[in-house]
Design a protein around this motif. Structure first.
Motif, PDB file in Angstrom:
ATOM      1  N   CYS A  80      -8.790  20.118  18.921  1.00 41.36           N
ATOM      2  CA  CYS A  80      -7.902  20.260  20.075  1.00 41.36           C
ATOM      3  C   CYS A  80      -6.500  19.868  19.634  1.00 41.36           C
ATOM      4  CB  CYS A  80      -8.371  19.410  21.257  1.00 41.36           C
ATOM      5  SG  CYS A  80      -8.422  17.637  20.962  1.00 41.36           S
ATOM      6  N   TYR A  81      -5.531  20.280  20.419  1.00 42.25           N
ATOM      7  CA  TYR A  81      -4.149  19.893  20.139  1.00 42.25           C
ATOM      8  C   TYR A  81      -3.382  19.824  21.439  1.00 42.25           C
ATOM      9  CZ  TYR A  81      -3.314  24.957  20.230  1.00 42.25           C
ATOM     10  OH  TYR A  81      -3.254  26.276  20.602  1.00 42.25           O
ATOM     11  N   GLY A  82      -2.283  19.079  21.380  1.00 42.45           N
ATOM     12  CA  GLY A  82      -1.493  18.809  22.576  1.00 42.45           C
ATOM     13  C   GLY A  82      -1.865  17.429  23.089  1.00 42.45           C
ATOM     14  N   PRO A  83      -0.883  16.660  23.545  1.00 46.00           N
ATOM     15  CA  PRO A  83      -1.148  15.279  23.945  1.00 46.00           C
ATOM     16  C   PRO A  83      -2.241  15.127  24.995  1.00 46.00           C
ATOM     17  CG  PRO A  83       1.186  15.822  24.222  1.00 46.00           C
ATOM     18  CD  PRO A  83       0.521  17.037  23.709  1.00 46.00           C
ATOM     19  N   GLN A  84      -2.267  16.003  25.981  1.00 41.41           N
ATOM     20  CA  GLN A  84      -3.235  15.858  27.059  1.00 41.41           C
ATOM     21  C   GLN A  84      -4.656  16.125  26.579  1.00 41.41           C
ATOM     22  OE1 GLN A  84      -2.374  18.178  30.527  1.00 41.41           O
ATOM     23  NE2 GLN A  84      -4.081  17.333  31.689  1.00 41.41           N
ATOM     24  N   TYR A  85      -4.849  17.188  25.804  1.00 46.60           N
ATOM     25  CA  TYR A  85      -6.189  17.519  25.332  1.00 46.60           C
ATOM     26  C   TYR A  85      -6.690  16.484  24.319  1.00 46.60           C
ATOM     27  CZ  TYR A  85      -5.439  21.932  27.690  1.00 46.60           C
ATOM     28  OH  TYR A  85      -5.187  22.877  28.641  1.00 46.60           O
ATOM     29  N   VAL A  86      -5.808  16.017  23.476  1.00 44.14           N
ATOM     30  CA  VAL A  86      -6.188  14.989  22.500  1.00 44.14           C
ATOM     31  C   VAL A  86      -6.540  13.698  23.240  1.00 44.14           C
ATOM     32  CG1 VAL A  86      -5.383  13.594  20.554  1.00 44.14           C
ATOM     33  CG2 VAL A  86      -4.919  16.056  20.606  1.00 44.14           C
ATOM     34  N   TYR A  87      -5.766  13.355  24.248  1.00 50.13           N
ATOM     35  CA  TYR A  87      -6.068  12.170  25.068  1.00 50.13           C
ATOM     36  C   TYR A  87      -7.452  12.303  25.706  1.00 50.13           C
ATOM     37  CZ  TYR A  87      -6.129   9.097  29.118  1.00 50.13           C
ATOM     38  OH  TYR A  87      -6.505   8.171  30.053  1.00 50.13           O
ATOM     39  N   GLU A  88      -7.735  13.453  26.292  1.00 48.85           N
ATOM     40  CA  GLU A  88      -9.038  13.674  26.928  1.00 48.85           C
ATOM     41  C   GLU A  88     -10.173  13.535  25.917  1.00 48.85           C
ATOM     42  OE1 GLU A  88      -9.898  14.016  30.119  1.00 48.85           O
ATOM     43  OE2 GLU A  88      -7.823  13.886  30.783  1.00 48.85           O
ATOM     44  N   ALA A  89      -9.980  14.041  24.719  1.00 47.15           N
ATOM     45  CA  ALA A  89     -11.000  13.902  23.675  1.00 47.15           C
ATOM     46  C   ALA A  89     -11.204  12.433  23.331  1.00 47.15           C
ATOM     47  CB  ALA A  89     -10.605  14.701  22.438  1.00 47.15           C
ATOM     48  N   GLN A  90     -10.116  11.662  23.290  1.00 44.68           N
ATOM     49  CA  GLN A  90     -10.239  10.247  22.963  1.00 44.68           C
ATOM     50  C   GLN A  90     -10.922   9.467  24.087  1.00 44.68           C
ATOM     51  OE1 GLN A  90     -10.255   8.716  20.245  1.00 44.68           O
ATOM     52  NE2 GLN A  90     -10.690   6.767  21.228  1.00 44.68           N
ATOM     53  N   VAL A  91     -10.722   9.870  25.324  1.00 49.72           N
ATOM     54  CA  VAL A  91     -11.414   9.227  26.439  1.00 49.72           C
ATOM     55  C   VAL A  91     -12.932   9.294  26.211  1.00 49.72           C
ATOM     56  CG1 VAL A  91     -11.956   9.486  28.908  1.00 49.72           C
ATOM     57  CG2 VAL A  91      -9.580   9.542  28.132  1.00 49.72           C
ATOM     58  N   HIS A  92     -13.381  10.376  25.576  1.00 48.56           N
ATOM     59  CA  HIS A  92     -14.809  10.552  25.275  1.00 48.56           C
ATOM     60  C   HIS A  92     -15.170  10.038  23.876  1.00 48.56           C
ATOM     61  CE1 HIS A  92     -14.157  13.371  28.609  1.00 48.56           C
ATOM     62  NE2 HIS A  92     -15.373  13.017  28.934  1.00 48.56           N
ATOM     63  N   GLN A  93     -14.242   9.344  23.233  1.00 49.97           N
ATOM     64  CA  GLN A  93     -14.441   8.774  21.894  1.00 49.97           C
ATOM     65  C   GLN A  93     -14.907   9.838  20.904  1.00 49.97           C
ATOM     66  OE1 GLN A  93     -17.083   5.445  22.422  1.00 49.97           O
ATOM     67  NE2 GLN A  93     -15.819   4.573  24.031  1.00 49.97           N
ATOM     68  N   ALA A  94     -14.341  11.020  21.021  1.00 48.70           N
ATOM     69  CA  ALA A  94     -14.792  12.167  20.237  1.00 48.70           C
ATOM     70  C   ALA A  94     -13.931  12.462  19.015  1.00 48.70           C
ATOM     71  CB  ALA A  94     -14.834  13.402  21.137  1.00 48.70           C
ATOM     72  N   ILE A  95     -12.876  11.702  18.771  1.00 55.92           N
ATOM     73  CA  ILE A  95     -11.955  12.041  17.686  1.00 55.92           C
ATOM     74  C   ILE A  95     -12.398  11.415  16.366  1.00 55.92           C
ATOM     75  CG2 ILE A  95      -9.592  11.852  16.830  1.00 55.92           C
ATOM     76  CD1 ILE A  95      -8.655  12.009  19.738  1.00 55.92           C
ATOM     77  N   GLN A  96     -12.625  12.286  15.394  1.00 58.17           N
ATOM     78  CA  GLN A  96     -12.922  11.839  14.032  1.00 58.17           C
ATOM     79  C   GLN A  96     -11.629  11.685  13.237  1.00 58.17           C
ATOM     80  OE1 GLN A  96     -15.983  11.007  12.726  1.00 58.17           O
ATOM     81  NE2 GLN A  96     -14.739  10.236  11.051  1.00 58.17           N
ATOM     82  N   ASN A  97     -10.746  12.675  13.327  1.00 59.50           N
ATOM     83  CA  ASN A  97      -9.462  12.662  12.619  1.00 59.50           C
ATOM     84  C   ASN A  97      -8.345  13.012  13.594  1.00 59.50           C
ATOM     85  OD1 ASN A  97     -10.054  12.326   9.629  1.00 59.50           O
ATOM     86  ND2 ASN A  97     -11.444  14.000  10.150  1.00 59.50           N
ATOM     87  N   LEU A  98      -7.407  12.095  13.732  1.00 56.46           N
ATOM     88  CA  LEU A  98      -6.233  12.324  14.565  1.00 56.46           C
ATOM     89  C   LEU A  98      -5.082  12.686  13.647  1.00 56.46           C
ATOM     90  CD1 LEU A  98      -4.818  12.123  17.372  1.00 56.46           C
ATOM     91  CD2 LEU A  98      -4.305   9.740  16.778  1.00 56.46           C
ATOM     92  N   LEU A  99      -4.422  13.788  13.936  1.00 54.62           N
ATOM     93  CA  LEU A  99      -3.266  14.231  13.167  1.00 54.62           C
ATOM     94  C   LEU A  99      -2.041  14.073  14.056  1.00 54.62           C
ATOM     95  CD1 LEU A  99      -5.889  15.986  12.381  1.00 54.62           C
ATOM     96  CD2 LEU A  99      -4.265  17.403  11.177  1.00 54.62           C
ATOM     97  N   ILE A 100      -1.080  13.287  13.605  1.00 53.63           N
ATOM     98  CA  ILE A 100       0.148  13.069  14.375  1.00 53.63           C
ATOM     99  C   ILE A 100       1.333  13.383  13.477  1.00 53.63           C
ATOM    100  CG2 ILE A 100       1.573  11.415  15.637  1.00 53.63           C
ATOM    101  CD1 ILE A 100      -0.846   9.787  16.254  1.00 53.63           C
ATOM    102  N   SER A 101       2.254  14.155  13.993  1.00 56.00           N
ATOM    103  CA  SER A 101       3.492  14.428  13.272  1.00 56.00           C
ATOM    104  C   SER A 101       4.369  13.183  13.306  1.00 56.00           C
ATOM    105  CB  SER A 101       4.225  15.594  13.942  1.00 56.00           C
ATOM    106  OG  SER A 101       5.531  15.708  13.443  1.00 56.00           O
TER     107      SER A 101
END
Length: 170
Positions: free
Chosen positions: A49-70
């Motif tokens: 996923c990409y975009g702050p809102q979608y990435v935030y929603e994924a993190q709410v579900h503890q689903a992020i393995q790799n976060l890419l931030i510029s």
């Protein structure tokens, strides 16, 4: 370590050839994670996923393995936005994910910046993310502000925190 060993390490790290090699290694890691993101986007889009809102929603579900931030996200003119990205990174690390800060001085960081500056490779497919109604002012929303405030984010310490626990771009 002894004083002599510390001096030798500092001397080695100051060497331009060593710095170039370290930068190349960092660059290689950025290319690898960005390539993985692009590949999944093409073949299994529910795993990214990409975009702050979608990435935030994924993190709410503890689903992020790799976060890419510029790295540009940490230079945003709005302090609240910077704090959001710092808190997001801290949350990802707290749940076992890895944070990769991609430099806009490299093509991977440039490409990420064009995709909103933040993206994630997920531990599991999350097709329901598509159902989230996009809020163009998400970074000013109560959820984003609450995340930023839930972490006592000290702007000056993000570099040290991130360097010790993740892959960094410079």
């Amino acid at each position: 370590t002894s004083f002599g060993q510390r001096n030798a390490i500092n001397e080695a790290l100051a060497d331009k050839k060593v710095q170039e090699r370290m930068a190349t290694t960092k660059c290689a890691m950025d290319i690898k994670v960005w390539s993985q993101f692009e590949e999944l986007l093409a073949v299994d889009p529910d795993r990214v996923c990409y975009g702050p809102q979608y990435v935030y929603e994924a993190q709410v579900h503890q689903a992020i393995q790799n976060l890419l931030i510029s790295d540009s996200c940490f230079r945003a003119s709005d302090v609240a936005h910077r704090r959001f990205y710092i808190a997001l990174g801290e949350e990802v690390k707290a749940y076992g994910g890895t944070v990769h800060v991609l430099s806009t001085q490299h093509t991977t960081g440039e490409a990420l910046a064009k995709l909103s500056g933040v993206a994630a490779i997920l531990r599991m497919a999350m097709p329901d993310l598509e159902d989230v109604e996009q809020d163009p002012d998400f970074l000013s929303s109560a959820a984003a502000i609450e995340l930023a405030q839930s972490h006592n984010t000290d702007m000056s310490s993000m570099g040290e925190k991130t360097k010790s626990n993740s892959t960094l771009g410079s």
